[in-house]
Design a protein around this motif. Structure first.
Motif, PDB file in Angstrom:
ATOM      1  N   UNK A  36       0.811  -1.201   0.000  1.00 47.20           N
ATOM      2  CA  UNK A  36       0.000   0.000   0.000  1.00 47.20           C
ATOM      3  C   UNK A  36       0.850   1.259   0.000  1.00 47.20           C
ATOM      4  N   UNK A  37       0.408   2.205  -0.784  1.00 50.27           N
ATOM      5  CA  UNK A  37       0.936   3.557  -0.783  1.00 50.27           C
ATOM      6  C   UNK A  37      -0.252   4.487  -0.586  1.00 50.27           C
ATOM      7  N   UNK A  38       0.035   5.723  -0.215  1.00 54.73           N
ATOM      8  CA  UNK A  38      -1.041   6.683  -0.064  1.00 54.73           C
ATOM      9  C   UNK A  38      -0.627   8.056  -0.570  1.00 54.73           C
ATOM     10  N   UNK A  39      -1.641   8.837  -0.930  1.00 53.38           N
ATOM     11  CA  UNK A  39      -1.382  10.192  -1.398  1.00 53.38           C
ATOM     12  C   UNK A  39      -2.431  11.125  -0.815  1.00 53.38           C
ATOM     13  N   UNK A  40      -1.973  12.059  -0.015  1.00 52.39           N
ATOM     14  CA  UNK A  40      -2.841  13.080   0.567  1.00 52.39           C
ATOM     15  C   UNK A  40      -2.886  14.278  -0.376  1.00 52.39           C
ATOM     16  N   UNK A  41      -3.935  15.103  -0.266  1.00 47.18           N
ATOM     17  CA  UNK A  41      -4.040  16.268  -1.144  1.00 47.18           C
ATOM     18  C   UNK A  41      -2.807  17.159  -1.048  1.00 47.18           C
ATOM     19  N   UNK A  42      -2.245  17.496  -2.194  1.00 49.19           N
ATOM     20  CA  UNK A  42      -1.097  18.387  -2.234  1.00 49.19           C
ATOM     21  C   UNK A  42       0.224  17.749  -1.854  1.00 49.19           C
ATOM     22  N   UNK A  43       0.224  16.433  -1.643  1.00 52.82           N
ATOM     23  CA  UNK A  43       1.457  15.747  -1.238  1.00 52.82           C
ATOM     24  C   UNK A  43       1.813  14.656  -2.231  1.00 52.82           C
TER      25      UNK A  43
END
Length: 115
Positions: A36-43
């Motif tokens: 799993x990877x994740x991406x937050x807004x603006x990051x």
């Protein structure tokens, strides 16, 4: 080619728990890494946790001690148990499959941690 389908995202209060699942189908052979990877807004997208089919794991620093990755090789499925969730864990979580330098990605599932 490998197809990935994630499930289990949603809205949870701070301190709560969620469990994500990702089922893989297609050309799946041994000696691979799922996770799993994740991406937050603006990051930028960041590592959450990955696991080889042999059982070795690697976690991102921000989730160590709170998240646990596991997998069922017979079902070609990887799980992410997320405990003690924080607002900063809010992101789109993407499932990833890697083998011999090639990678496949799921479409992502949104996790929102908010009161």
């Amino acid at each position: 080619q490998v197809q990935l389908v994630e499930s289990g995202g949603g809205l949870v209060q701070p301190g709560g728990s969620l469990r994500l699942s990702c089922a893989a189908s297609g050309s799946i052979f041994s000696i691979n890494v799922m996770g799993w990877y994740r991406q937050a807004p603006g990051k930028e997208r960041e590592l959450v946790a990955v696991m080889t089919d042999g059982g070795s794991t690697n976690y991102g620093d921000s989730v160590k001690g709170r998240f646990t990755i596991s997998r069922d090789n017979a079902k070609n499925t990887v799980y992410l148990q997320m405990n003690s969730l924080k607002p900063e864990d809010t992101a789109v979580y993407y499932c990833n499959f890697r083998r011999l330098g090639q990678a496949s990605w799921g479409k992502g599932t949104l996790v929102t941690v908010s009161s």
